[in-house]
Design a protein around this motif. Sequence first.
Motif, PDB file in Angstrom:
ATOM      1  N   LEU A 135     -19.951  14.900  31.360  1.00  0.00           N
ATOM      2  CA  LEU A 135     -18.933  13.858  31.548  1.00  0.00           C
ATOM      3  C   LEU A 135     -19.331  12.495  31.000  1.00  0.00           C
ATOM      4  CD1 LEU A 135     -18.090  14.744  35.269  1.00  0.00           C
ATOM      5  CD2 LEU A 135     -16.857  15.500  33.223  1.00  0.00           C
ATOM      6  N   GLY A 136     -20.639  12.270  30.859  1.00  0.00           N
ATOM      7  CA  GLY A 136     -21.114  10.941  30.490  1.00  0.00           C
ATOM      8  C   GLY A 136     -21.515  10.162  31.735  1.00  0.00           C
ATOM      9  N   LEU A 137     -22.415   9.229  31.557  1.00  0.00           N
ATOM     10  CA  LEU A 137     -22.936   8.474  32.695  1.00  0.00           C
ATOM     11  C   LEU A 137     -21.854   7.651  33.380  1.00  0.00           C
ATOM     12  CD1 LEU A 137     -25.251   7.406  34.447  1.00  0.00           C
ATOM     13  CD2 LEU A 137     -25.736   5.709  32.672  1.00  0.00           C
ATOM     14  N   ASP A 138     -20.968   7.032  32.626  1.00  0.00           N
ATOM     15  CA  ASP A 138     -19.962   6.166  33.235  1.00  0.00           C
ATOM     16  C   ASP A 138     -19.096   6.946  34.211  1.00  0.00           C
ATOM     17  OD1 ASP A 138     -20.925   4.083  31.707  1.00  0.00           O
ATOM     18  OD2 ASP A 138     -19.478   4.382  30.097  1.00  0.00           O
ATOM     19  N   ALA A 139     -18.648   8.131  33.806  1.00  0.00           N
ATOM     20  CA  ALA A 139     -17.789   8.939  34.676  1.00  0.00           C
ATOM     21  C   ALA A 139     -18.541   9.358  35.940  1.00  0.00           C
ATOM     22  CB  ALA A 139     -17.297  10.166  33.924  1.00  0.00           C
ATOM     23  N   VAL A 140     -19.808   9.700  35.816  1.00  0.00           N
ATOM     24  CA  VAL A 140     -20.602  10.094  36.985  1.00  0.00           C
ATOM     25  C   VAL A 140     -20.753   8.925  37.939  1.00  0.00           C
ATOM     26  CG1 VAL A 140     -22.901  10.815  37.755  1.00  0.00           C
ATOM     27  CG2 VAL A 140     -21.833  11.935  35.793  1.00  0.00           C
ATOM     28  N   LEU A 141     -21.039   7.741  37.411  1.00  0.00           N
ATOM     29  CA  LEU A 141     -21.178   6.566  38.270  1.00  0.00           C
ATOM     30  C   LEU A 141     -19.867   6.224  38.961  1.00  0.00           C
ATOM     31  CD1 LEU A 141     -23.433   4.259  36.040  1.00  0.00           C
ATOM     32  CD2 LEU A 141     -24.124   5.573  38.054  1.00  0.00           C
ATOM     33  N   ASP A 142     -18.748   6.354  38.249  1.00  0.00           N
ATOM     34  CA  ASP A 142     -17.446   6.076  38.858  1.00  0.00           C
ATOM     35  C   ASP A 142     -17.168   7.057  39.991  1.00  0.00           C
ATOM     36  OD1 ASP A 142     -17.004   3.988  37.136  1.00  0.00           O
ATOM     37  OD2 ASP A 142     -15.749   5.139  35.742  1.00  0.00           O
ATOM     38  N   ALA A 143     -17.474   8.337  39.759  1.00  0.00           N
ATOM     39  CA  ALA A 143     -17.240   9.343  40.793  1.00  0.00           C
ATOM     40  C   ALA A 143     -18.123   9.086  42.017  1.00  0.00           C
ATOM     41  CB  ALA A 143     -17.508  10.738  40.225  1.00  0.00           C
TER      42      ALA A 143
END
Length: 566
Positions: free
Chosen positions: A545-553
Amino acid sequence: MIRSINALTGMVLGLALVQTPALADEAGLSGAYLAANSAAAVNDYREAARYYAQALARDPEKPELLENAIVSLVALGELERAVPLAEKLFDQGTNSQIAALVRLADRIGDADTVPDNPDNLSAVGDLVNGLAIAWALIEQGRMSSALEAFDAIVAQQGLKEFGLYNKALALALVGDFEGADDILSAREAGPLGLTRRGIIGRAQILSQLDRAPEALALIAETYPNQDEPALNALAARIRTGDAVPFDLVSSARDGHAEVFYTLAVAVRGGAEDGLTLIYSRIAEFLKPNHIDAVLLSAVLLEGLGQYDLATRAYDRVPLDHPAYHSAEIGRAGALIASGEVDAAIEALRRLGKSHGSIPLVHVSLGDALRRLERYDEASAAYDRALALIDDPAPEHWVLYYARGITFEREGKWDKAEADFHKALELRPNQPLVLNYLGYSYVERGVKLDEALRMIETAVTERPNDGYITDSLGWALYRLGRVEEAVAPMEKAVELTPLDPVINDHLGDVYWSVGRIREAEFQWRRALSFEPTEENAERIRKKLTLGLDAVLDAEAEDAKIKLAEDG
């Protein structure tokens, strides 16, 4: 005692197993021989001795087999079984250092065979040769000749301290305590760097000379803040006011044992552990109650991965000996290393009951439990240790640091933070504490500026520590200073290239500065180094997913949890 060991290490290098590939080709001998060599290569002395015996049954005259079998038996602590093999080598006219040492050890006590028969000593080297002759002369009652023999050793380059130390022990053995102290005090021939056993011997000598205050001062100055059981017990005996007998060496045979033990200590670190073990085992053979030699053998065996043999060695220390608790702690470590965790913990718990007044006993249990991630039990053990310390000294920083870790893992952050600060009070700028506390602040997202200062100081103190350098990069990343984080994170990976967490962190930093492909490469590297399952799952999500998506989740999940908690 010995400041340079280069010459001494050369004396043991000839004891390595003789590898002779040609032997394996002779008449199909090879099954037992190859099995023996394979066992010897991993320091499995029991199996090596067994297979060499089988090989010798087929070819009993082969010098290489005889010599290798002797090495294995001596390392195993079964020197008696090695004696006939050594005699066979001598009968063949083979020049073998290990055979000469075994033969010498076996014949010590038969005083006439040593000083007047140089052939018995031809292969053992000038130092062992000279000391063996000197102690044998003492055994014969020829003290003047023995002193001349010691002086001859003193005159040889690089052997002065050995000669003087043994001469002092010999003088004390015959009751010349003044002469012995003249040597040990440096009055006779200049400074003599004493080992721990040398300190014990000199303290006993001073006690015999009715100089108890000097003996106590010697112990206090040499070991000011250490839990050294034998010296503590000796100091307690001296304080009673009665003269403590000189028993470091009680016979000429004990003197011979001291020679081999001192050699083992001197060459340790400069020679392979397996070779050093030869000397400590001979010291044990000559003086079975030489507990320092027994403990040294146990430590060496543990380092060689022979945990069962190490455990057996530790078991030889009697319950009433001052070093018993040290031996039990060592035995527990060997049990843990061999996978017998429950037995180790039980041994340490029993020790806590029998020797519960010794802080180190509880610390050792706490350390073992902490490594097993049994943090609440570890904290309780550290509590018991600290309760025994009325006035914490600088060296106790490590105990507060260890308990701080267990409190932090238990989720008791206030207690953990207090312990970390106490550790820093006792040892300011201690890099491990600064790093752990600073990293914890970063992970909690609190006191970030203070955390950064702590970690920067830790890096200054230990610039080549990959974990501390990783903390610096991670702190900068969490502070949003991602460009600055790149250099320390890259250095951390260079310093500790196989750590999954550090590689994962570098991936996050690369992602944050737009180096996407490099980030993905680092995350894949992190996965290859077997991270925890939780971390591995998170890395796989970042790759998908990419780091940004993981952090948002993760941020969304945190909001939901916060709402649920009310």
